[in-house]
Each structure stands twice: as C-alpha cells, then as structure tokens.
Write an enzyme that holds these catalytic residues in place. Structure first.
Site, PDB file in Angstrom:
ATOM      1  N   TYR A 181     -16.156  41.134  15.087  1.00 41.34           N
ATOM      2  CA  TYR A 181     -16.695  39.822  15.097  1.00 41.34           C
ATOM      3  C   TYR A 181     -16.692  39.397  16.428  1.00 41.34           C
ATOM      4  CZ  TYR A 181     -14.870  38.968  10.123  1.00 41.34           C
ATOM      5  OH  TYR A 181     -14.952  38.864   8.878  1.00 41.34           O
TER       6      TYR A 181
ATOM      7  N   ASP B 200     -16.024  31.871   6.773  1.00 45.45           N
ATOM      8  CA  ASP B 200     -15.651  30.630   6.576  1.00 45.45           C
ATOM      9  C   ASP B 200     -16.672  29.693   6.394  1.00 45.45           C
ATOM     10  OD1 ASP B 200     -12.962  31.612   6.764  1.00 45.45           O
ATOM     11  OD2 ASP B 200     -12.566  31.006   8.968  1.00 45.45           O
TER      12      ASP B 200
END
Length: 246
Positions: free
Chosen positions: A111, A53
């Site tokens: 992540y 993102d």
C-alpha cells in the site's frame, strides 16, 4: 468453466468502498459485477483480494470470477473498459487455475499513503493525498516505522473490536520518500487489519509533529487499546498498489 483473474485500477473518491452493498450501487465490486453480468448473460460474482475503504484508491487491486463465456480477452477487456465508469479500469485479464482465489491465495500486499506537506494546498493532489501543512520530523517518523516492522499484534492500530480471529500481522517494510512536497509512505506486509494503515499513519504523523515520541509505538502494542494510538487519517491518500501471489 473459466476462472479469470483481473487486475484493476480505480479512483475510489466517489464510492463507498470495494465491497458490494445491498442498499447502494456506489461500490467498485458492484459496478464491475454489473458490467460482467451484462456482458456474459450470467450473474457474475467477483472475489476481491480484500476490501478497500470508502474513498480509497487502487493501482493494483486483484479479483477473480468464473464464467462459461467464451469471449476472448481483448474483446472482454474492451467491453469492460467501454462500459465501466471512467474512474474504474481493468488493466489486465489472465486465465488462472480453477482453484485460484484472489483473497485466500494472496500472501502479501503493498500500500501507499501520500501526505501533501506544504502550507499551500494543491489543487491537483487534494483528491489523492492528505493535506497536512505542519512541519514533520522525518527522522522520528522513520524511528517509529522501524518499531512497527515485524510480527506484532496490531489490534491497537485497528478499528476492529476484539474477536476470536487473530489480529497478529507481519509488516515487512515501511519506507518514507520525499517527492517534492509529497511524502510517500509505502507499507509492505502479509496483510492489514481494518483501517490499520490509516491509524498507523495518524500515529506516525503525531510523532513527526512531536506530540508524542516513537516509544509510543511500544506502549500501543503493549496496551492493545485503539484510543492510545493516533488519529485515523482520511482515506483519499491511501492506495492499494499491489497484491502478491506465489
């Protein structure tokens, strides 16, 4: 034709995400492609393991590109890191088989998400964590994480609209570690939907605050409705740590 695998680290704070955009040069992919194209004299297109993102970071993004350039890796690495912006670094280059594809061959990712959990903000962590001063119940958050582990339809934890593509994913592990005033959440799984980790994090934080109970996770899986889940936390706390291949 050589197929070259890259391991990349970047601070995404000033970029509009990984993916190249036609109307902006502020993407990670675009910056790397520009330097590679100038270096080789060919128009290079790189394939990333997936998008990150706008504002998110990476310790271990993986990409590959094909070239006829004969430059050796030390010289290639030196050139890339000399001419790329200082917030993008190529950590490693490897020759891989012609059929290697950074996205299609990936079988898992890890992540991290960081929360600065102190009433006093941190000057040094502000660009790499979500500043949230509220008192959080770690035990309840762990209970929620346990419910998220496994194979589920995560459409309710995504900004995706309903589509023909499967929204079923498997999360292998979610861990919470307290590192001083930082809460370090790690997510390991086969893959993640658009904004899935940031929405899961918003839901976990709301559970930690006592705004809702861990059983809310079950209800979100059942309804599949985005508005039943928590807030979407800011992107600056999110890092792509590692991409796994066979």
């Amino acid at each position: 034709m050589r197929n070259i695998k890259m391991t990349i680290e970047y601070d995404g704070g000033r970029y509009l995400g990984w993916q190249r955009l036609s109307d902006s040069d502020k993407t990670i992919q675009g910056k790397i492609e520009n330097v590679l194209s100038a270096m080789t004299g060919d128009k290079i297109e790189i394939i990333g393991s997936g998008r990150t993102d706008a504002g998110a970071h990476a310790n271990g993004q993986v990409a590959n590109f094909k070239t006829i350039a004969t430059m050796e890796f030390p010289a290639m690495l030196d050139h890339l890191n000399r001419y790329l912006p200082r917030d993008i670094i190529v950590k490693k280059l490897e020759e891989v088989p012609e059929r290697f594809h950074a996205r299609y061959n990936a079988n898992g990712k890890k992540y991290s998400y960081y929360v600065w959990n102190n009433p006093v903000p941190s000057v040094f962590e502000r660009n790499f964590s979500y500043d949230y001063p509220g008192e959080l119940d770690i035990a309840k958050m762990n209970e929620a994480c346990n419910k998220l582990v496994g194979k589920h339809d995560f459409i309710g934890f995504s900004s995706l609209k309903k589509s023909k593509k499967s929204t079923v994913r498997t999360i292998d592990e979610i861990k919470i570690q307290k590192e001083g005033d930082l809460l370090h959440f790690t997510f390991t799984g086969e893959g993640f939907l658009y904004k899935m980790i940031r929405i899961i994090m918003g839901t976990i934080i709301e559970i930690g605050l006592g705004m809702t109970e861990p059983e809310a996770i079950d209800a979100i899986f059942k309804s599949g409705i985005r508005s039943d889940a928590g807030m979407t936390v800011p992107s600056q706390g999110l890092f792509l740590d590692e991409v796994y291949y066979d």
